[in-house]
Design a protein around this motif. Structure first.
Motif, PDB file in Angstrom:
ATOM      1  N   UNK A 178       0.839  -1.196   0.000  1.00 17.41           N
ATOM      2  CA  UNK A 178       0.000   0.000   0.000  1.00 17.41           C
ATOM      3  C   UNK A 178       0.867   1.237   0.000  1.00 17.41           C
ATOM      4  N   UNK A 179       0.343   2.284  -0.622  1.00 13.32           N
ATOM      5  CA  UNK A 179       0.999   3.582  -0.590  1.00 13.32           C
ATOM      6  C   UNK A 179      -0.025   4.701  -0.382  1.00 13.32           C
ATOM      7  N   UNK A 180      -1.231   4.311   0.026  1.00 16.99           N
ATOM      8  CA  UNK A 180      -2.291   5.275   0.352  1.00 16.99           C
ATOM      9  C   UNK A 180      -2.959   4.832   1.640  1.00 16.99           C
ATOM     10  N   UNK A 181      -3.277   5.807   2.484  1.00 18.40           N
ATOM     11  CA  UNK A 181      -3.878   5.510   3.780  1.00 18.40           C
ATOM     12  C   UNK A 181      -5.160   6.324   3.906  1.00 18.40           C
ATOM     13  N   UNK A 182      -6.158   5.698   4.485  1.00 23.66           N
ATOM     14  CA  UNK A 182      -7.487   6.291   4.604  1.00 23.66           C
ATOM     15  C   UNK A 182      -7.818   6.560   6.066  1.00 23.66           C
ATOM     16  N   UNK A 183      -8.405   7.700   6.324  1.00 25.05           N
ATOM     17  CA  UNK A 183      -8.989   8.001   7.623  1.00 25.05           C
ATOM     18  C   UNK A 183     -10.493   8.024   7.400  1.00 25.05           C
ATOM     19  N   UNK A 184     -11.200   7.217   8.182  1.00 24.53           N
ATOM     20  CA  UNK A 184     -12.656   7.130   8.049  1.00 24.53           C
ATOM     21  C   UNK A 184     -13.310   7.732   9.279  1.00 24.53           C
ATOM     22  N   UNK A 185     -14.309   8.568   9.049  1.00 26.63           N
ATOM     23  CA  UNK A 185     -15.173   9.096  10.104  1.00 26.63           C
ATOM     24  C   UNK A 185     -16.543   8.493   9.835  1.00 26.63           C
ATOM     25  N   UNK A 186     -17.169   7.932  10.866  1.00 30.15           N
ATOM     26  CA  UNK A 186     -18.455   7.279  10.632  1.00 30.15           C
ATOM     27  C   UNK A 186     -19.386   7.471  11.818  1.00 30.15           C
ATOM     28  N   UNK A 187     -20.663   7.300  11.526  1.00 25.41           N
ATOM     29  CA  UNK A 187     -21.686   7.388  12.564  1.00 25.41           C
ATOM     30  C   UNK A 187     -22.954   6.726  12.062  1.00 25.41           C
ATOM     31  N   UNK A 188     -23.903   6.619  12.963  1.00 26.30           N
ATOM     32  CA  UNK A 188     -25.255   6.170  12.637  1.00 26.30           C
ATOM     33  C   UNK A 188     -26.157   7.403  12.637  1.00 26.30           C
ATOM     34  N   UNK A 189     -27.135   7.391  11.758  1.00 29.59           N
ATOM     35  CA  UNK A 189     -28.149   8.448  11.733  1.00 29.59           C
ATOM     36  C   UNK A 189     -29.514   7.815  11.925  1.00 29.59           C
ATOM     37  N   UNK A 190     -30.518   8.636  12.164  1.00 26.03           N
ATOM     38  CA  UNK A 190     -31.885   8.131  12.361  1.00 26.03           C
ATOM     39  C   UNK A 190     -32.758   8.487  11.173  1.00 26.03           C
ATOM     40  N   UNK A 191     -33.756   7.639  10.937  1.00 26.52           N
ATOM     41  CA  UNK A 191     -34.777   7.933   9.952  1.00 26.52           C
ATOM     42  C   UNK A 191     -34.487   7.364   8.588  1.00 26.52           C
TER      43      UNK A 191
END
Length: 124
Positions: A21-34
């Motif tokens: 690999x030569x690329x790195x990912x930062x993930x931000x995540x959450x749950x939403x309603x509806x």
């Protein structure tokens, strides 16, 4: 051959050399309603994203930003992938604007399970 391994230039080896690999990912995540079509919490997340997207895109000239939404499990995910050389300096800065972005979405009614993850992300 039917299968050709993708090799990254100056990549970091994984799996006994069978991947790099030569690329790195930062993930931000959450749950939403509806429902994804009418969700007020998802709409509010979209407004926060719109506010911060120019800053996020300024992290690296080589950044790719992906937004993922699952209407079945009510996931919102933002994945920002940068070249390996840009990842360390971004990490040293606390993945700016991560803290501000996450605080804003945590304050949205109906948002829960706000999390982050660092992963490799290669197009193969």
């Amino acid at each position: 051959p039917a299968f050709a391994r993708t090799q990254a230039l100056n990549g970091v080896p994984l799996a006994n050399g069978s991947m790099e690999f030569d690329r790195v990912c930062r993930e931000w995540r959450c749950k939403y309603e509806g429902d994804k079509v009418t969700s007020e919490s998802l709409e509010s997340i979209a407004k926060v994203l719109e506010e911060y997207l120019p800053t996020i895109k300024g992290v690296s000239e080589g950044i790719t930003v992906n937004r993922l939404i699952c209407g079945g499990c009510l996931d919102f995910k933002l994945q920002m992938t940068v070249p390996l050389d840009d990842f360390g300096p971004w990490e040293e800065k606390g993945f700016e604007p991560e803290a501000e972005f996450l605080e804003k979405i945590k304050a949205i009614e109906g948002v829960s399970q706000v999390e982050t993850q660092t992963i490799t992300n290669m197009i193969i």
